[in-house]
Motif scaffolding. Structure first.
Motif, mmCIF file in Angstrom:
data_model
loop_
_atom_site.group_PDB
_atom_site.id
_atom_site.type_symbol
_atom_site.label_atom_id
_atom_site.label_comp_id
_atom_site.label_asym_id
_atom_site.label_seq_id
_atom_site.Cartn_x
_atom_site.Cartn_y
_atom_site.Cartn_z
ATOM 1 N N GLY A 163 0.803 -1.218 0.000
ATOM 2 C CA GLY A 163 0.000 0.000 0.000
ATOM 3 C C GLY A 163 0.835 1.267 0.000
ATOM 4 N N GLU A 164 2.157 1.149 -0.013
ATOM 5 C CA GLU A 164 3.022 2.324 0.046
ATOM 6 C C GLU A 164 3.069 3.022 -1.313
ATOM 7 O OE1 GLU A 164 6.730 0.851 1.593
ATOM 8 O OE2 GLU A 164 5.899 0.668 3.602
ATOM 9 N N THR A 165 2.231 4.041 -1.444
ATOM 10 C CA THR A 165 2.141 4.813 -2.678
ATOM 11 C C THR A 165 3.299 5.807 -2.752
ATOM 12 O OG1 THR A 165 0.812 6.558 -1.666
ATOM 13 C CG2 THR A 165 -0.386 4.671 -2.621
ATOM 14 N N PRO A 166 3.502 6.405 -3.917
ATOM 15 C CA PRO A 166 4.533 7.438 -4.013
ATOM 16 C C PRO A 166 4.315 8.580 -3.006
ATOM 17 C CG PRO A 166 3.937 6.692 -6.190
ATOM 18 C CD PRO A 166 2.965 6.056 -5.240
ATOM 19 N N LEU A 167 3.063 8.979 -2.782
ATOM 20 C CA LEU A 167 2.789 10.027 -1.796
ATOM 21 C C LEU A 167 3.185 9.570 -0.401
ATOM 22 C CD1 LEU A 167 1.655 12.795 -0.990
ATOM 23 C CD2 LEU A 167 -0.600 11.699 -0.806
ATOM 24 N N TYR A 168 2.832 8.362 -0.043
ATOM 25 C CA TYR A 168 3.159 7.825 1.275
ATOM 26 C C TYR A 168 4.674 7.832 1.485
ATOM 27 C CZ TYR A 168 3.098 4.768 5.356
ATOM 28 O OH TYR A 168 3.264 4.256 6.614
ATOM 29 N N ILE A 169 5.409 7.356 0.503
ATOM 30 C CA ILE A 169 6.866 7.275 0.612
ATOM 31 C C ILE A 169 7.482 8.670 0.691
ATOM 32 C CG2 ILE A 169 8.975 6.570 -0.592
ATOM 33 C CD1 ILE A 169 7.402 4.322 0.838
ATOM 34 N N ALA A 170 6.988 9.608 -0.099
ATOM 35 C CA ALA A 170 7.491 10.988 -0.025
ATOM 36 C C ALA A 170 7.228 11.573 1.364
ATOM 37 C CB ALA A 170 6.864 11.841 -1.115
ATOM 38 N N CYS A 171 6.103 11.198 1.960
ATOM 39 C CA CYS A 171 5.781 11.663 3.315
ATOM 40 C C CYS A 171 6.682 11.022 4.366
ATOM 41 C CB CYS A 171 4.310 11.388 3.639
ATOM 42 S SG CYS A 171 3.159 12.455 2.749
ATOM 43 N N VAL A 172 7.032 9.762 4.181
ATOM 44 C CA VAL A 172 7.945 9.084 5.108
ATOM 45 C C VAL A 172 9.256 9.858 5.208
ATOM 46 C CG1 VAL A 172 9.418 7.044 5.424
ATOM 47 C CG2 VAL A 172 7.016 6.753 4.812
ATOM 48 N N TYR A 173 9.785 10.255 4.057
ATOM 49 C CA TYR A 173 11.094 10.899 4.018
ATOM 50 C C TYR A 173 11.030 12.426 4.115
ATOM 51 C CZ TYR A 173 12.720 6.270 2.883
ATOM 52 O OH TYR A 173 13.003 4.923 2.944
ATOM 53 N N GLY A 174 9.826 12.979 4.183
ATOM 54 C CA GLY A 174 9.689 14.424 4.348
ATOM 55 C C GLY A 174 10.043 15.235 3.122
ATOM 56 N N HIS A 175 9.832 14.672 1.940
ATOM 57 C CA HIS A 175 10.146 15.384 0.697
ATOM 58 C C HIS A 175 9.003 16.352 0.363
ATOM 59 C CE1 HIS A 175 13.619 12.914 0.234
ATOM 60 N NE2 HIS A 175 12.948 11.816 -0.058
ATOM 61 N N ARG A 176 9.040 17.522 1.003
ATOM 62 C CA ARG A 176 7.963 18.499 0.897
ATOM 63 C C ARG A 176 7.635 18.883 -0.548
ATOM 64 N NH1 ARG A 176 7.357 23.398 -0.207
ATOM 65 N NH2 ARG A 176 9.564 23.886 -0.236
ATOM 66 N N GLU A 177 8.644 19.163 -1.341
ATOM 67 C CA GLU A 177 8.403 19.595 -2.723
ATOM 68 C C GLU A 177 7.788 18.481 -3.567
ATOM 69 O OE1 GLU A 177 12.181 21.121 -3.918
ATOM 70 O OE2 GLU A 177 11.821 23.071 -2.974
ATOM 71 N N VAL A 178 8.205 17.260 -3.353
ATOM 72 C CA VAL A 178 7.614 16.130 -4.073
ATOM 73 C C VAL A 178 6.160 15.975 -3.659
ATOM 74 C CG1 VAL A 178 7.655 13.615 -4.394
ATOM 75 C CG2 VAL A 178 9.788 14.921 -4.444
ATOM 76 N N VAL A 179 5.877 16.075 -2.363
ATOM 77 C CA VAL A 179 4.501 15.986 -1.874
ATOM 78 C C VAL A 179 3.652 17.071 -2.531
ATOM 79 C CG1 VAL A 179 3.017 16.248 0.166
ATOM 80 C CG2 VAL A 179 5.111 14.875 0.305
#
Length: 170
Positions: free
Chosen positions: A96-112
């Motif tokens: 269930g780990e979507t690209p949004l979820y993974i970007a949120c895990v690592y704190g990639h604000r601009e990607v989010v």
């Protein structure tokens, strides 16, 4: 600049944009490598030469997943503009780990931020435990990412994960 010119020359000479290299346990394409290194110009050239945008690495990671996980905003935006991406596809089937979820895990604000602007994004999609992107951003302490998510229309701020924990609780 030199790498970009070298890739142009190789592609002009007929190099297959979808050729693979073995990295020990996985097989990756040049597009995977360009996206993983944040080389938007090279990724653009490869896509123009017919590189497969959704080809998975080891049956799991696509170039899009790699760029989101590593925080390469320009590459993420390029791939979304190119089209053909399922922005809600989990990178490991069943997780269930979507690209949004993974970007949120690592704190990639601009990607989010880029992902949240993409039509069709499900910002409430959960992983196996029921955690949402908002939940994981709260858990990891990524305040700017949490603030971005809270401004996203349709976000379920009260969605609890298994056991009843909400983003506010965590």
């Amino acid at each position: 600049e030199g790498s970009l010119l070298s890739v142009k020359a190789l592609l002009a000479s007929g190099t297959n944009a979808n050729s693979v290299a073995s990295t020990g346990c996985d097989i990756v394409t040049a597009l995977h490598a360009a996206c993983g290194c944040g080389h938007a110009g090279i990724a653009s050239l490869l896509l123009g030469a017919g590189a497969e945008i959704n080809r998975s690495c080891g049956g799991v990671l696509t170039p899009f997943h790699i760029a989101c996980a590593l925080g390469h905003t320009l590459v993420v935006a390029l791939l979304l503009r190119h089209g053909g991406i399922d922005v809600n596809e989990a990178w490991c089937k069943g997780s269930g780990e979507t690209p949004l979820y993974i970007a949120c895990v690592y704190g990639h604000r601009e990607v989010v931020e880029v992902l949240l602007r993409h039509e069709g994004l499900d910002a409430n999609r959960t992983v196996e435990s029921g955690a949402t992107p908002l939940y994981i951003a709260c858990q990891e302490g990524h305040r700017e990412v949490v603030e971005l998510l809270l401004r996203h229309e349709g976000l379920d701020v009260n969605r609890a994960r298994e056991g009843g924990d909400t983003p506010l609780y965590i």
